[in-house]
Design a protein around this motif. Structure first.
Motif, PDB file in Angstrom:
ATOM      1  N   LEU A   1       0.823  -1.204   0.000  1.00 33.40           N
ATOM      2  CA  LEU A   1       0.000   0.000   0.000  1.00 33.40           C
ATOM      3  C   LEU A   1       0.860   1.259   0.000  1.00 33.40           C
ATOM      4  O   LEU A   1       0.391   2.336  -0.340  1.00 33.40           O
ATOM      5  CB  LEU A   1      -0.931   0.003   1.217  1.00 33.40           C
ATOM      6  CG  LEU A   1      -1.965  -1.134   1.242  1.00 33.40           C
ATOM      7  CD1 LEU A   1      -2.764  -1.109   2.540  1.00 33.40           C
ATOM      8  CD2 LEU A   1      -2.908  -1.041   0.047  1.00 33.40           C
ATOM      9  N   ILE A   2       2.128   1.123   0.390  1.00 37.67           N
ATOM     10  CA  ILE A   2       3.061   2.232   0.299  1.00 37.67           C
ATOM     11  C   ILE A   2       3.677   2.215  -1.097  1.00 37.67           C
ATOM     12  O   ILE A   2       4.305   1.230  -1.489  1.00 37.67           O
ATOM     13  CB  ILE A   2       4.176   2.111   1.363  1.00 37.67           C
ATOM     14  CG1 ILE A   2       3.566   2.151   2.761  1.00 37.67           C
ATOM     15  CG2 ILE A   2       5.205   3.225   1.193  1.00 37.67           C
ATOM     16  CD1 ILE A   2       4.562   1.947   3.874  1.00 37.67           C
ATOM     17  N   PRO A   3       3.496   3.251  -1.902  1.00 33.84           N
ATOM     18  CA  PRO A   3       4.013   3.242  -3.274  1.00 33.84           C
ATOM     19  C   PRO A   3       5.523   3.097  -3.307  1.00 33.84           C
ATOM     20  O   PRO A   3       6.243   3.660  -2.479  1.00 33.84           O
ATOM     21  CB  PRO A   3       3.563   4.603  -3.825  1.00 33.84           C
ATOM     22  CG  PRO A   3       3.327   5.449  -2.622  1.00 33.84           C
ATOM     23  CD  PRO A   3       2.834   4.527  -1.560  1.00 33.84           C
ATOM     24  N   GLY A   4       5.987   2.312  -4.266  1.00 34.27           N
ATOM     25  CA  GLY A   4       7.402   2.031  -4.374  1.00 34.27           C
ATOM     26  C   GLY A   4       7.754   0.668  -3.813  1.00 34.27           C
ATOM     27  O   GLY A   4       8.804   0.122  -4.126  1.00 34.27           O
ATOM     28  N   THR A   5       6.862   0.126  -2.974  1.00 29.84           N
ATOM     29  CA  THR A   5       7.111  -1.194  -2.394  1.00 29.84           C
ATOM     30  C   THR A   5       6.956  -2.279  -3.443  1.00 29.84           C
ATOM     31  O   THR A   5       7.773  -3.191  -3.541  1.00 29.84           O
ATOM     32  CB  THR A   5       6.147  -1.457  -1.228  1.00 29.84           C
ATOM     33  OG1 THR A   5       6.352  -0.460  -0.233  1.00 29.84           O
ATOM     34  CG2 THR A   5       6.378  -2.834  -0.636  1.00 29.84           C
TER      35      THR A   5
END
Length: 315
Positions: free
Chosen positions: A203-207
């Motif tokens: 849900l955290i972008p870039g993960t």
């Protein structure tokens, strides 16, 4: 209708189709691309577009795995249909953690996490994680091979021994794709739920949604191929649900609408994402059977470092 905007949409579809299935973060790449190639649309439409474009990618999974995921296939007997329903049950269970957290904190994450600095940090952190996990798996496999070789050397000539238990036996793969869970049909319910918990990280972008679930699968004992395959299946309800949520928010909360240009942008982006995803999925399934994910870890670290350099020093 501006042909330049359609070309931009096609390029975004290309980025989505490649990065959605590789563990390098599609949302992260979309945010980064937006820093340099901006669609001439409202911010509300862009926020919706970068999620809904995933529908094109997910349709590729539905096409490629249609028989395996179709419980009504006439070629399946009662056992086959039952196994398919069980698989869908595991998919739903694995989707619950991310669905609950995503619905509750969607606005907060969109406001605070959708920026290049968060993306770059996540790219680097999980790039390191891939390298560390693959090194750990390599050491485990080497130790097990050495142990089994030593045990065989102690066996009397002509003696027969029972095969090792399934949870102890590595997959005989020269490239090290081993694990206790070697088939999607053997995936336990608790492991499916555990992989779903790892999906919350995405849900955290870039993960990277695929990156987080693949890492979860590897840590929980699956082979790389099983982790990748289950990741594809998890994407179906997750991405359909996320797209529906964004569409509802765009229309009923943000008051957005769809003119001819907006519809054309959506259609072109999704169509390109679908076509590219067909190739990306086939390539990845072949790749993971022969290679580790270390190369993706290196890529993430390099890209994350370049992004941080750009925004901290050059911007």
């Amino acid at each position: 209708m501006d042909i330049i905007e359609l070309l931009k949409s096609a390029f975004l579809g290309l980025v989505e189709g490649i990065t959605e299935w590789l563990p390098i973060s599609s949302t992260g790449h979309m945010i980064l691309v937006d820093e340099f190639i901006k669609l001439d649309v409202t911010q509300e439409f862009w926020n919706m577009f970068q999620v809904v474009i995933q529908l094109g990618a997910i349709l590729a999974v539905c096409v490629l795995f249609f028989h395996q995921l179709n419980p009504f296939s006439p070629s399946k007997g009662p056992d086959g249909r039952r196994a398919t329903w069980v698989l869908w049950g595991k998919i739903v269970v694995a989707c619950l953690p991310a669905a609950i957290i995503g619905i509750l904190f969607d606005d907060y994450m969109e406001e605070h996490f959708y920026n290049a600095y968060v993306v770059a940090t996540a790219l680097i952190v999980y790039g390191v994680a891939f390298i560390v996990i693959e090194a750990w798996r390599a050491r485990r496999r080497e130790a097990r091979v050495m142990t089994e070789g030593f045990e065989r050397s102690l066996r009397p000539a002509g003696a027969h021994f029972a095969a090792p238990a399934a949870d102890e036996a590595p997959v005989p793969d020269e490239d090290g794709d081993f694990g206790a869970i070697t088939s999607i049909d053997d995936l336990p319910w608790k492991t499916a739920f555990g992989i779903g918990c790892f999906q919350v990280l995405s849900l955290i972008p870039g993960t990277s949604r695929s990156g987080s679930t693949i890492i979860g699968g590897l840590l929980l004992g699956t082979t790389r191929s099983v982790a990748a395959e289950f990741t594809f299946f998890l994407a179906i309800p997750v991405m359909f649900g996320a797209s529906a949520l964004k569409l509802v928010k765009y229309v009923f909360v943000d008051g957005g609408g769809f003119g001819t240009t907006e519809i054309a942008i959506m259609v072109v982006g999704c169509a390109v994402a679908f076509a590219v995803s067909l190739l990306a999925i086939k390539w990845l399934m072949g790749f993971v059977r022969r290679h580790t994910f270390t190369v993706f870890g290196v890529y993430r670290i390099i890209l994350g470092a370049l992004v941080l350099l750009y925004f901290l020093v050059l911007s």
